[in-house]
Design an enzyme around this catalytic site. Structure first.
Site, short mmCIF file in Angstrom:
data_model
loop_
_atom_site.label_atom_id
_atom_site.label_comp_id
_atom_site.label_asym_id
_atom_site.label_seq_id
_atom_site.Cartn_x
_atom_site.Cartn_y
_atom_site.Cartn_z
N ARG A 1 0.84 -1.19 0.00
CA ARG A 1 0.00 0.00 0.00
C ARG A 1 0.88 1.25 0.00
O ARG A 1 0.96 1.99 -0.97
CB ARG A 1 -0.93 -0.01 1.24
CG ARG A 1 -2.11 0.95 1.14
CD ARG A 1 -1.78 2.39 1.45
NE ARG A 1 -1.28 2.57 2.83
CZ ARG A 1 -0.82 3.72 3.28
NH1 ARG A 1 -0.75 4.78 2.50
NH2 ARG A 1 -0.37 3.80 4.52
N ASP A 2 1.63 1.45 1.07
CA ASP A 2 2.37 2.70 1.24
C ASP A 2 3.52 2.81 0.25
O ASP A 2 3.90 3.91 -0.17
CB ASP A 2 2.91 2.76 2.68
CG ASP A 2 3.16 4.18 3.17
OD1 ASP A 2 2.90 5.12 2.41
OD2 ASP A 2 3.62 4.33 4.31
N CYS B 1 9.23 9.98 1.28
CA CYS B 1 8.71 11.22 1.81
C CYS B 1 8.92 12.28 0.74
O CYS B 1 10.05 12.53 0.33
CB CYS B 1 9.48 11.57 3.08
SG CYS B 1 9.32 13.29 3.54
N HIS C 1 9.08 6.17 9.33
CA HIS C 1 9.87 6.33 8.11
C HIS C 1 11.33 6.49 8.53
O HIS C 1 11.62 6.95 9.63
CB HIS C 1 9.38 7.54 7.31
CG HIS C 1 8.06 7.30 6.66
ND1 HIS C 1 7.73 7.79 5.43
CD2 HIS C 1 6.97 6.60 7.06
CE1 HIS C 1 6.51 7.41 5.10
NE2 HIS C 1 6.01 6.70 6.07
N HIS D 1 4.34 3.45 13.06
CA HIS D 1 4.63 3.43 11.63
C HIS D 1 5.71 4.48 11.37
O HIS D 1 5.42 5.67 11.30
CB HIS D 1 3.33 3.76 10.88
CG HIS D 1 3.46 3.93 9.40
ND1 HIS D 1 2.94 3.02 8.50
CD2 HIS D 1 4.01 4.92 8.64
CE1 HIS D 1 3.17 3.43 7.27
NE2 HIS D 1 3.83 4.59 7.32
N ASN E 1 9.73 4.20 4.19
CA ASN E 1 9.36 3.49 5.41
C ASN E 1 10.57 2.73 5.94
O ASN E 1 11.47 2.39 5.18
CB ASN E 1 8.27 2.46 5.09
CG ASN E 1 6.93 3.11 4.79
OD1 ASN E 1 6.78 3.79 3.79
ND2 ASN E 1 5.96 2.92 5.66
#
Lengths: 323, 323
Positions: free
Chosen positions: B26-27, B251, B220, B218, B260
């Site tokens: 997803r991310d 990012c 990064h 979560h 991440n």
């Protein structure tokens, strides 16, 4: 790290001073293929000190034939600024290196023996005991000289040839160093095998075997856990860490992986955690940019790319996706 | 993370189970420009589950116009293996997304609101309170459905527009989520601003404001300290962490910085620290290699490059320099 390495056993309290020893000019530069002009080395070292770095392993007094990059050790040490209170160290492999270093007015020399017999044999062609025996002359030479001897222990958290290195073996070598007159040892994570568990075990074994001996930690970020190991070091009361500007350095057994933990990322972590490093992150990032420009390639440091934590952006920009 | 997120307040004991929720599909995938064929997505997801991953945010039910990469959410969820006991989640922005997700038989949905007003406005064009109000319909829809709602809180450790995000603001939103019926919240380090201090403060503020609410983290690795923040999470008793295969994701405010935290590096850290992740590192690295080959570029993961800790080398090779 002689003057600064940790003696505490409780977690390092918030606000406490932490010594970050910059090792890029030695551990990083030594693997650079193209010769970095002496004036450039001096410029980078001075920029690092100007950011507030309090300790630096500036060069190495190894054979110029073995490491041509550091053949200018004397010239570098003669040319750099020496800020009040800064600890200037150099790596030395033997008595000859110690004599050269002493002639340059360093504050400390850093010897190296591997905790793995196989690695020591490969690295300096002698047994661990033979290496330690050789260092006796170094300690004798520097006794009462005002120059401290830091006892480096390579492959302290694992060996690429032997695998697991027992913490008792690391502690045994640390004790030998202490008996020789070292006030501190530096545990080297030569090929990036340190983990929180191995760090805790090694630090505790040394404290049990050689009480009062200072401990410094030298991590590589080869497997991404270098700063996690620093967190364990802090929890174990260790206040001295080596790091390399931009994350210079590397492990010959992990192509593409990063080298030493990165000084800017470490300083960012420590400053944001409330420790007193004395280092101005913005100025340090400037020194890392200078290093990057000098070497002409991108370095692995993350803060170097992303900037300080509280850099603010204009909300008129496109926002990030959620998450 | 509904089923797994931590309720403990003491440090996580060695040997305890830790849930690592894979969010790469997803991310990570959502910011890939080139469409990844649905069959390839399914192959990667299945390889990740086969390594022992116990929880995964498999896709997102956002508008296909907004995120064309994830327009195949239904097809992905219909095509993947669902190992016994694995937690399958999807991100949903609103009621429509929740309806689509519920039709696909997910175990949990993950909503998102930013802890920063400016970021939430930029991201979803409404206030924090309006977002939370909108989620009421989601909780009503899924009440007694067996599908849990995880309350995501983006920019929980800092905002690229507003700067510092007070932990009390994060805790206030967490409490609202708890009142709506969430059993856990996920704190998103959207632009890589988390530090050990901000993690500790946010976790403690939520525990004080919303006792009994599970917490997932979560991070990064934008500034290199992602796994150091995990160490703080573990010290604070948090047992649920998101991570992304190969370190996918990114990012938008830090070009060149990593995304991440990397699943392989995190699993390496946790397994080597004696926690029970259920994941086989070698198989996970295989899934990361598959991801890398599918995307056709090098990913930032370190273990992916360096291999397992105890990989042994022939001493006949050239040894590393000391240190």
């Amino acid at each position: 790290m002689a003057a600064t390495a940790s003696l505490q056993t409780a977690p390092v309290p918030e606000g406490a001073p932490i010594t970050v020893c910059e090792v890029g000019p030695r551990d990083g530069f030594q693997i650079e293929a193209a010769f970095i002009p002496t004036a450039k080395k001096i410029e980078i070292i001075n920029a690092l000190f100007a950011s507030g770095i309090r300790a630096m392993q500036v060069t190495s007094f190894v054979s110029p034939r073995a490491v041509p990059q550091l053949a200018d050790a004397e010239a570098v040490l003669a040319g750099i600024d020496r800020p009040e209170g800064a600890l200037i160290t150099a790596l030395i492999p033997n008595l000859k290196g110690a004599e050269r270093a002493a002639g340059c007015g360093v504050d400390a020399v850093h010897t190296v023996v591997s905790a793995s017999e196989t690695h020591n044999l490969k690295n300096v062609n002698r047994s661990i005991d033979a290496s330690l025996k050789d260092f006796e002359a170094v300690f004798t030479l520097l006794d009462n000289s005002g120059i401290a001897v830091e006892g480096g222990i390579a492959t302290a958290f694992g060996c690429p040839f032997e695998g697991i290195v027992p913490p008792e073996q690391v502690a045994r070598i640390a004790k030998r160093y202490q008996d020789l007159g070292a006030t501190s040892v530096g545990l080297g994570d030569t090929t990036g095998m340190a983990t929180p568990a191995t760090v805790r075990a090694a630090v505790r074994a040394i404290r049990a075997e050689a009480p009062g001996l200072g401990i410094g930690l030298h991590f590589h970020n080869t497997r991404g856990v270098g700063l996690a190991c620093v967190m364990t070091g802090l929890a174990e009361g260790v206040t001295h860490y080596d790091a390399s500007v931009g994350g210079l350095g590397g492990c010959p057994f992990a192509a593409g992986a990063t080298g030493n933990i990165c000084t800017e990322d470490l300083i960012y972590l420590l400053n944001e955690s409330g420790y007193d490093t004395g280092v101005d992150l913005d100025r340090l990032v400037g020194a890392a940019r200078l290093t990057q420009a000098t070497l002409g390639r991108e370095l692995p440091g993350q803060v170097l790319k992303s900037g300080p934590r509280l850099r603010r952006y204009d909300p008129g920009l496109t926002a990030t996706a959620a998450g």
